[in-house]
Design a protein around this motif. Structure first.
Motif, mmCIF file in Angstrom:
data_model
loop_
_atom_site.group_PDB
_atom_site.id
_atom_site.type_symbol
_atom_site.label_atom_id
_atom_site.label_comp_id
_atom_site.label_asym_id
_atom_site.label_seq_id
_atom_site.Cartn_x
_atom_site.Cartn_y
_atom_site.Cartn_z
ATOM 1 N N LEU A 41 0.827 -1.202 0.000
ATOM 2 C CA LEU A 41 0.000 0.000 0.000
ATOM 3 C C LEU A 41 0.868 1.262 0.000
ATOM 4 C CD1 LEU A 41 -2.773 1.333 0.133
ATOM 5 C CD2 LEU A 41 -2.653 1.150 2.632
ATOM 6 N N SER A 42 1.954 1.246 0.766
ATOM 7 C CA SER A 42 2.835 2.419 0.789
ATOM 8 C C SER A 42 3.472 2.660 -0.573
ATOM 9 C CB SER A 42 3.918 2.243 1.855
ATOM 10 O OG SER A 42 4.877 1.261 1.485
ATOM 11 N N ARG A 43 3.809 1.603 -1.267
ATOM 12 C CA ARG A 43 4.400 1.751 -2.603
ATOM 13 C C ARG A 43 3.345 2.241 -3.602
ATOM 14 N NH1 ARG A 43 8.164 -3.040 -4.618
ATOM 15 N NH2 ARG A 43 9.408 -1.322 -5.471
ATOM 16 N N LEU A 44 2.131 1.703 -3.488
ATOM 17 C CA LEU A 44 1.068 2.109 -4.398
ATOM 18 C C LEU A 44 0.770 3.600 -4.250
ATOM 19 C CD1 LEU A 44 -1.186 1.149 -6.421
ATOM 20 C CD2 LEU A 44 -2.682 0.984 -4.416
ATOM 21 N N THR A 45 0.614 4.057 -3.030
ATOM 22 C CA THR A 45 0.279 5.464 -2.824
ATOM 23 C C THR A 45 1.438 6.386 -3.178
ATOM 24 O OG1 THR A 45 0.854 5.250 -0.476
ATOM 25 C CG2 THR A 45 -1.463 4.974 -1.080
ATOM 26 N N SER A 46 2.683 5.901 -3.057
ATOM 27 C CA SER A 46 3.835 6.711 -3.445
ATOM 28 C C SER A 46 3.860 6.974 -4.944
ATOM 29 C CB SER A 46 5.140 6.035 -3.023
ATOM 30 O OG SER A 46 5.441 4.917 -3.851
ATOM 31 N N PRO A 86 -4.656 6.487 -5.210
ATOM 32 C CA PRO A 86 -5.350 6.617 -3.916
ATOM 33 C C PRO A 86 -5.184 5.351 -3.073
ATOM 34 C CG PRO A 86 -6.778 7.263 -5.740
ATOM 35 C CD PRO A 86 -5.572 6.634 -6.350
ATOM 36 N N PRO A 87 -5.270 5.467 -1.755
ATOM 37 C CA PRO A 87 -5.214 4.273 -0.885
ATOM 38 C C PRO A 87 -6.343 3.297 -1.216
ATOM 39 C CG PRO A 87 -5.014 6.293 0.397
ATOM 40 C CD PRO A 87 -5.410 6.719 -0.988
ATOM 41 N N VAL A 88 -6.070 2.023 -0.978
ATOM 42 C CA VAL A 88 -7.075 0.981 -1.220
ATOM 43 C C VAL A 88 -7.192 0.123 0.031
ATOM 44 C CG1 VAL A 88 -6.590 0.929 -3.696
ATOM 45 C CG2 VAL A 88 -5.395 -0.681 -2.173
ATOM 46 N N PRO A 89 -8.325 -0.537 0.231
ATOM 47 C CA PRO A 89 -8.474 -1.410 1.397
ATOM 48 C C PRO A 89 -7.593 -2.656 1.286
ATOM 49 C CG PRO A 89 -10.393 -1.570 -0.032
ATOM 50 C CD PRO A 89 -9.563 -0.451 -0.570
ATOM 51 N N LEU A 90 -7.184 -3.156 2.448
ATOM 52 C CA LEU A 90 -6.307 -4.328 2.537
ATOM 53 C C LEU A 90 -7.068 -5.479 3.181
ATOM 54 C CD1 LEU A 90 -3.089 -2.567 3.898
ATOM 55 C CD2 LEU A 90 -3.761 -2.921 1.505
#
Length: 435
Positions: free
Chosen positions: A50-55, A59-63
């Motif tokens: 998630l940290s890599r995706l948002t970087s 947008p943030p996504v549910p885990l």
């Protein structure tokens, strides 16, 4: 003008290979695609993904943990699920995604044995959904050029193929450090890695394997082989042995020195006990590193195939003999360790050459065209085909579950042949439709 909604993707399995897919969606294909959720067995890896995706600006996504996989799909409503888990679990996530109304994009190999493969076929037939297997090597320019030459009739009818693939002591060794070393997880390299190569031959010749005879062994890696070469100092894994026996081992992988490896594996191992830095000369290795096959195809062609996982260089040599001549290709790839550096450079080319030798005519080198990026220039073309605006493809490189099955069945038959010493007929394992 009506704007098409973005295609929605959920991804299960956030290890090293997943970044290839979600980084492309978050950047190059953000106008056509989006990630709606991540799923994994390990919360630490989920958090890092998630940290890599948002970087990347997504947008943030549910885990979701794997135990909540159904909830991932019902709550995030993806159009497609991308499966990049350990090979032996692919079928679980593929089948359930199909049953819950999604199409699937699966990392290769689609699965590791015939019962799992049959279960996927049954689910596709029942749900009428699609499974696509991501064979990036089909899209590499040199492999596309081979397809063009063969189907132009440049060497007439292909009668035999000799295919040699070399994995070096960086990339090749890496399979013996991680989960792939256990055949129960990967099916061995004849399924996990060679599925690429067997798929290429199926694709090039437009045929299916008929029978397989194979011999293979563990000749280089593993504790016993090291002992026979006079090695006396051993260790289980690098962590805790950085200044001990691992210090002088050129095969040792210190994950603490690579941010991605540290975050994906060292920081996550307290949850599941998975060690990414095992010694390639340890116990518990059940896959082979030296493999040789004789394959007969339904169109009458035969192939001799060799895979060596401890070579001094990485790449392939493949030769085609036909009724009007011969084609010879050599490809040298750059060395890499999975997630050990810039993923865009993994398997990129040092050089590639194709020589056409017609009967009764002088040979000539074939112009291939520029190949940029990872895996021989195939990765970017595959990603465009997966996530970009749809375009027609004269080579029909998109691979279905049938193609996925045809590729692994050569390796599955080879494993049975190794165990029995007999020629194995592929249809006795599982019948797949012909082209």
């Amino acid at each position: 003008m009506t704007t098409q909604p973005k295609k929605r993707y959920a991804l299960v399995g956030t290890g090293g290979r997943s970044y290839f897919f979600y980084s492309a969606i978050a950047t190059t294909y953000s106008s056509t695609s989006c990630i709606v959720g991540f799923c994994d067995t390990n919360q630490t890896r989920l958090n890092y993904a998630l940290s890599r995706l948002t970087s990347l600006g997504h947008p943030p996504v549910p885990l979701y943990l794997a135990s909540d996989y159904d909830r991932l799909i019902t709550e995030t409503k993806p159009d497609e699920v991308i499966v990049t888990t350990v090979d032996r679990t692919h079928h679980i996530y593929i089948i359930r995604a199909l049953q819950l109304g999604c199409n699937v994009v699966s990392e290769k190999p689609m699965t590791i044995d015939a019962p799992r493969c049959q279960a996927i076929f049954d689910a596709v037939n029942e749900t009428k959904r699609n499974v696509r297997v991501t064979f990036n090597y089909r899209y590499a320019p040199h492999n596309t050029k081979i397809y063009e030459l063969l189907h132009s009739g440049a060497i007439g009818e292909v009668t035999s193929v000799h295919f040699e693939w070399l994995l070096n002591t960086s990339h090749g060794a890496d399979y013996f450090r991680r989960w792939h070393r256990d055949k129960r997880n990967s099916g061995g390299l004849l399924v996990h890695k060679s599925t690429h190569h067997f798929d290429l031959v199926n694709f090039w010749l437009k045929t299916r394997p008929l029978s397989v005879y194979a011999q293979a062994d563990l000749k280089f890696y593993g504790k016993e082989n090291a002992e026979l070469r006079g090695v006396t100092k051993f260790y289980d894994r690098v962590r805790g042995n950085e200044e001990g026996n691992a210090k002088d081992d050129p095969f040792a992988l210190d994950c603490s020195k690579v941010e991605t490896l540290k975050s994906l594996y060292l920081d996550a191992e307290h949850e599941d006990g998975y060690f990414r830095d095992q010694s390639v000369f340890g116990d518990g290795i059940s896959i082979e590193d030296t493999m040789n096959l004789l394959v007969r195809y339904k169109n009458g062609a035969v192939m001799t195939y060799s895979l060596t996982a401890y070579a001094p260089w990485e790449g392939l040599r493949v030769n085609f003999n036909g009724t009007k001549g011969r084609i010879e290709m050599e490809v040298v790839e750059n060395s890499y360790v999975n997630s050990g550096g810039d993923q865009s450079l993994e398997g990129c080319l040092e050089r590639s050459t194709i020589l056409l030798r017609p009967l009764f005519e002088p040979p000539g080198e074939v112009e291939i065209g520029e190949a940029k990026g990872a895996h021989g220039g195939g990765d970017d073309v595959l990603l465009q085909d997966l996530f970009g605006e749809p375009v027609s493809d004269e080579y029909m490189r998109a691979a279905s579950h049938v193609d996925g099955a045809a590729s692994i069945l050569t390796g599955i038959a080879a494993n049975r042949s190794i165990a029995t010493g007999q020629v194995v007929f592929v249809d006795d394992i599982l019948k797949v439709p012909d082209n």
